[in-house]
Design a protein around this motif. Sequence first.
Motif, PDB file in Angstrom:
ATOM      1  N   UNK A  91      33.954  32.603  43.390  1.00 48.33           N
ATOM      2  CA  UNK A  91      33.177  33.706  43.983  1.00 48.33           C
ATOM      3  C   UNK A  91      34.064  34.938  44.169  1.00 48.33           C
ATOM      4  N   UNK A  92      35.258  34.751  44.721  1.00 46.01           N
ATOM      5  CA  UNK A  92      36.151  35.891  44.938  1.00 46.01           C
ATOM      6  C   UNK A  92      36.594  36.506  43.606  1.00 46.01           C
ATOM      7  N   UNK A  93      36.817  35.668  42.594  1.00 44.01           N
ATOM      8  CA  UNK A  93      37.159  36.189  41.272  1.00 44.01           C
ATOM      9  C   UNK A  93      36.024  36.959  40.645  1.00 44.01           C
ATOM     10  N   UNK A  94      34.801  36.481  40.848  1.00 43.12           N
ATOM     11  CA  UNK A  94      33.635  37.186  40.318  1.00 43.12           C
ATOM     12  C   UNK A  94      33.451  38.530  41.012  1.00 43.12           C
ATOM     13  N   UNK A  95      33.710  38.581  42.295  1.00 39.21           N
ATOM     14  CA  UNK A  95      33.665  39.866  43.012  1.00 39.21           C
ATOM     15  C   UNK A  95      34.691  40.819  42.413  1.00 39.21           C
ATOM     16  N   UNK A  96      35.840  40.265  41.995  1.00 34.27           N
ATOM     17  CA  UNK A  96      36.887  41.085  41.404  1.00 34.27           C
ATOM     18  C   UNK A  96      36.487  41.748  40.096  1.00 34.27           C
ATOM     19  N   UNK A  97      35.467  41.218  39.434  1.00 34.14           N
ATOM     20  CA  UNK A  97      34.980  41.865  38.216  1.00 34.14           C
ATOM     21  C   UNK A  97      34.356  43.212  38.543  1.00 34.14           C
ATOM     22  N   UNK A  98      33.693  43.289  39.679  1.00 38.21           N
ATOM     23  CA  UNK A  98      32.922  44.481  40.020  1.00 38.21           C
ATOM     24  C   UNK A  98      33.640  45.441  40.970  1.00 38.21           C
ATOM     25  N   UNK A  99      34.626  44.958  41.714  1.00 36.59           N
ATOM     26  CA  UNK A  99      35.333  45.803  42.686  1.00 36.59           C
ATOM     27  C   UNK A  99      36.679  46.200  42.102  1.00 36.59           C
ATOM     28  N   UNK A 100      36.907  47.480  41.888  1.00 34.62           N
ATOM     29  CA  UNK A 100      38.193  47.925  41.342  1.00 34.62           C
ATOM     30  C   UNK A 100      39.344  47.580  42.286  1.00 34.62           C
ATOM     31  N   UNK A 101      40.435  47.101  41.722  1.00 34.00           N
ATOM     32  CA  UNK A 101      41.607  46.770  42.514  1.00 34.00           C
ATOM     33  C   UNK A 101      41.607  45.361  43.083  1.00 34.00           C
ATOM     34  N   UNK A 102      40.480  44.673  43.011  1.00 34.41           N
ATOM     35  CA  UNK A 102      40.384  43.302  43.516  1.00 34.41           C
ATOM     36  C   UNK A 102      40.780  42.355  42.389  1.00 34.41           C
ATOM     37  N   UNK A 103      41.743  41.460  42.603  1.00 37.69           N
ATOM     38  CA  UNK A 103      42.202  40.597  41.507  1.00 37.69           C
ATOM     39  C   UNK A 103      41.148  39.573  41.098  1.00 37.69           C
ATOM     40  N   UNK A 104      41.076  39.290  39.820  1.00 41.38           N
ATOM     41  CA  UNK A 104      40.150  38.296  39.293  1.00 41.38           C
ATOM     42  C   UNK A 104      40.897  37.051  38.865  1.00 41.38           C
ATOM     43  N   UNK A 105      41.917  37.235  38.064  1.00 44.81           N
ATOM     44  CA  UNK A 105      42.600  36.111  37.437  1.00 44.81           C
ATOM     45  C   UNK A 105      43.236  35.180  38.463  1.00 44.81           C
ATOM     46  N   UNK A 106      43.824  35.713  39.496  1.00 40.69           N
ATOM     47  CA  UNK A 106      44.499  34.886  40.504  1.00 40.69           C
ATOM     48  C   UNK A 106      43.506  33.933  41.167  1.00 40.69           C
ATOM     49  N   UNK A 107      42.343  34.447  41.522  1.00 39.56           N
ATOM     50  CA  UNK A 107      41.346  33.606  42.171  1.00 39.56           C
ATOM     51  C   UNK A 107      40.794  32.564  41.203  1.00 39.56           C
ATOM     52  N   UNK A 108      40.635  32.932  39.938  1.00 37.71           N
ATOM     53  CA  UNK A 108      40.120  31.966  38.968  1.00 37.71           C
ATOM     54  C   UNK A 108      41.157  30.905  38.645  1.00 37.71           C
TER      55      UNK A 108
END
Length: 80
Positions: A21-38
């Motif tokens: 969920x946090x990684x998916x949020x990172x797709x849409x929020x600039x500056x929020x990491x995606x890969x680390x959460x995934x």
Amino acid sequence: MKRLSPLTRYALDGLGVLGLVLGTIGIFVPGWPTTVFWIVAVLCFLKTRPAAVRPLLRTPVVGPAIRWFLKLGKKRRRPR
């Protein structure tokens, strides 16, 4: 491999879903990491649900980074 207790399975599944969920949020929020959460999600799901990992590894954007981490145990640094 030692069998996990139900409580451990639920905790790892919950942490994996939270990472997704946090990684998916990172797709849409600039500056929020995606890969680390995934990566966290993949590490949790590898213990409880290995079949759930395949779709994440096939993702064209973060799949290569996750495979790199699983192979070498560290995050790939991109040149800036």
